[in-house]
Design an enzyme around this catalytic site. Sequence first.
Site, PDB file in Angstrom:
ATOM      1  N   ASN A  11       0.932  -1.199  -0.104  1.00  0.00           N
ATOM      2  CA  ASN A  11       0.018  -0.161   0.056  1.00  0.00           C
ATOM      3  C   ASN A  11       0.815   1.249   0.024  1.00  0.00           C
ATOM      4  O   ASN A  11       1.556   1.603   0.805  1.00  0.00           O
ATOM      5  CB  ASN A  11      -1.061  -0.010   1.221  1.00  0.00           C
ATOM      6  CG  ASN A  11      -1.884   1.169   1.509  1.00  0.00           C
ATOM      7  OD1 ASN A  11      -1.881   2.072   0.511  1.00  0.00           O
ATOM      8  ND2 ASN A  11      -2.526   1.276   2.619  1.00  0.00           N
ATOM      9  N   LYS A  13       0.052   4.325  -0.350  1.00  0.00           N
ATOM     10  CA  LYS A  13      -0.665   5.253   0.413  1.00  0.00           C
ATOM     11  C   LYS A  13      -0.338   6.623  -0.445  1.00  0.00           C
ATOM     12  O   LYS A  13      -0.362   6.546  -1.571  1.00  0.00           O
ATOM     13  CB  LYS A  13      -0.042   5.422   1.777  1.00  0.00           C
ATOM     14  CG  LYS A  13      -0.262   4.170   2.719  1.00  0.00           C
ATOM     15  CD  LYS A  13      -0.255   4.442   4.104  1.00  0.00           C
ATOM     16  CE  LYS A  13      -0.262   3.161   4.776  1.00  0.00           C
ATOM     17  NZ  LYS A  13      -0.111   3.039   6.157  1.00  0.00           N
ATOM     18  N   HIS A  96      -9.282   0.626   5.659  1.00  0.00           N
ATOM     19  CA  HIS A  96      -8.271   0.845   6.234  1.00  0.00           C
ATOM     20  C   HIS A  96      -8.254   1.740   7.518  1.00  0.00           C
ATOM     21  O   HIS A  96      -9.033   2.800   7.333  1.00  0.00           O
ATOM     22  CB  HIS A  96      -6.979   1.406   5.071  1.00  0.00           C
ATOM     23  CG  HIS A  96      -5.864   1.478   5.534  1.00  0.00           C
ATOM     24  ND1 HIS A  96      -5.297   2.480   6.611  1.00  0.00           N
ATOM     25  CD2 HIS A  96      -4.825   0.570   5.461  1.00  0.00           C
ATOM     26  CE1 HIS A  96      -3.874   2.375   6.669  1.00  0.00           C
ATOM     27  NE2 HIS A  96      -3.591   1.052   6.159  1.00  0.00           N
ATOM     28  N   GLU A  98      -6.643   4.102   8.397  1.00  0.00           N
ATOM     29  CA  GLU A  98      -6.539   5.446   8.221  1.00  0.00           C
ATOM     30  C   GLU A  98      -7.667   6.080   7.498  1.00  0.00           C
ATOM     31  O   GLU A  98      -8.210   7.189   7.841  1.00  0.00           O
ATOM     32  CB  GLU A  98      -5.426   5.845   7.120  1.00  0.00           C
ATOM     33  CG  GLU A  98      -4.100   5.754   7.797  1.00  0.00           C
ATOM     34  CD  GLU A  98      -2.795   5.354   7.094  1.00  0.00           C
ATOM     35  OE1 GLU A  98      -3.093   5.379   5.718  1.00  0.00           O
ATOM     36  OE2 GLU A  98      -1.863   4.750   7.694  1.00  0.00           O
ATOM     37  N   GLU A 168      -4.905  -5.774  10.889  1.00  0.00           N
ATOM     38  CA  GLU A 168      -4.049  -4.866  11.159  1.00  0.00           C
ATOM     39  C   GLU A 168      -4.220  -3.902  12.254  1.00  0.00           C
ATOM     40  O   GLU A 168      -5.042  -3.158  12.549  1.00  0.00           O
ATOM     41  CB  GLU A 168      -4.126  -3.801   9.841  1.00  0.00           C
ATOM     42  CG  GLU A 168      -3.738  -4.157   8.577  1.00  0.00           C
ATOM     43  CD  GLU A 168      -3.284  -3.027   7.452  1.00  0.00           C
ATOM     44  OE1 GLU A 168      -2.041  -3.361   7.044  1.00  0.00           O
ATOM     45  OE2 GLU A 168      -4.025  -2.289   7.618  1.00  0.00           O
ATOM     46  N   GLY A 174       2.548   1.740  10.792  1.00  0.00           N
ATOM     47  CA  GLY A 174       3.352   2.936  10.675  1.00  0.00           C
ATOM     48  C   GLY A 174       4.238   3.459  11.837  1.00  0.00           C
ATOM     49  O   GLY A 174       4.731   4.574  11.941  1.00  0.00           O
ATOM     50  N   SER A 214       3.719  -2.464  10.172  1.00  0.00           N
ATOM     51  CA  SER A 214       5.003  -2.529  10.481  1.00  0.00           C
ATOM     52  C   SER A 214       5.822  -3.720  10.037  1.00  0.00           C
ATOM     53  O   SER A 214       6.964  -4.031  10.487  1.00  0.00           O
ATOM     54  CB  SER A 214       5.724  -2.083  11.782  1.00  0.00           C
ATOM     55  OG  SER A 214       4.986  -0.687  12.313  1.00  0.00           O
TER      56      SER A 214
HETATM   57  P1  PGA Z   1       3.086   0.112   7.629  1.00  0.00           P
HETATM   58  O1  PGA Z   1       1.355   0.085   6.963  1.00  0.00           O
HETATM   59  O2  PGA Z   1       3.508  -1.184   7.039  1.00  0.00           O
HETATM   60  O3  PGA Z   1       3.614   1.305   7.288  1.00  0.00           O
HETATM   61  O4  PGA Z   1       2.750  -0.181   8.987  1.00  0.00           O
HETATM   62  C1  PGA Z   1       0.663  -0.848   6.981  1.00  0.00           C
HETATM   63  C2  PGA Z   1      -0.677  -0.555   6.446  1.00  0.00           C
HETATM   64  O5  PGA Z   1      -1.129   0.612   6.682  1.00  0.00           O
HETATM   65  O6  PGA Z   1      -1.429  -1.463   5.623  1.00  0.00           O
END
Ligand code: PGA
Length: 258
Positions: A11, A13, A96, A98, A168, A174, A214
């Site tokens: 992803n 983003k 997601h 976010e 997740e 992140g 992560s």
């Molecule tokens: P990250 O993001 O690997 O940077 O933690 C994972 C995600 O948002 O799917």
Amino acid sequence: MTRRKKIIAGNWKMNFNIQEASIFLHNLEKEVAVHRDVEVVLAPTMLALQPLSLQVNRRQFKLAAQNFHFQDYGAFTGEVSATQLRGLVEYGIVGHSERRHIFRETDKMIRSKVQAAIRNRIRPILCIGETAQQKSEGETADVIHDQLVGGLANVTSDELKDIVIAYEPVWAIGTGNNALPSDVKHAIKAIRSQIRHLYGAAAAEEIQVLYGGSVKPDSATAYLQVEGVDGLLVGGASLSVHDFAAIAAKAHGLSEDE
Ligand code: PGA
């Protein structure tokens, strides 16, 4: 026993413009080998989907939308629908964290997006996971239950075959704060047991469930080896050709162990 194919999804983003995305894909093409037991999925910015769909070798990579609207068309200024994405992408990320937390998406909207994806022949990757506070209050299993029931209401047993679940934990996204494989194991177990409850044992065995949060090349194998994990949703590390290719390479050969 079913052999579920592994999925490694990146992803990107809100990173890379169209040109950068194209160069990145070009470099990734040289590093990622095609294996029948692993599907490698890329979720670039919406803007890059059209040019990348012409560039990509679909045997090597599938494309995913990071988001889309739940109506097929209409007066929704600034939005892009699953109908408009139909044929361009194989997958669509839905719910997601976010989107849930920054853009206030509700389970009702997420459920409508799952429906929109299915209607438009896009496989939804339904993301679920608890916040740090919910974890500390011991609510992980309840959150998983509510988000699964909320997202999957209206999904028939037949449609479930096209759905991918991504666990997740919000506190791991992140943050570099990676979840322990034992935490992931419990959560994945809770997900499959909820699916069993809703759709039966065969469906719980067949559904692909990913872990995300992560993930880095040196932690990927530990997650991929957790019982019931069928792949990874990768954010930060998917922005490095070297790291993402290394993660994808780790998924190959593991399906035989199922
Ligand atoms: P990250 O993001 O690997 O940077 O933690 C994972 C995600 O948002 O799917």
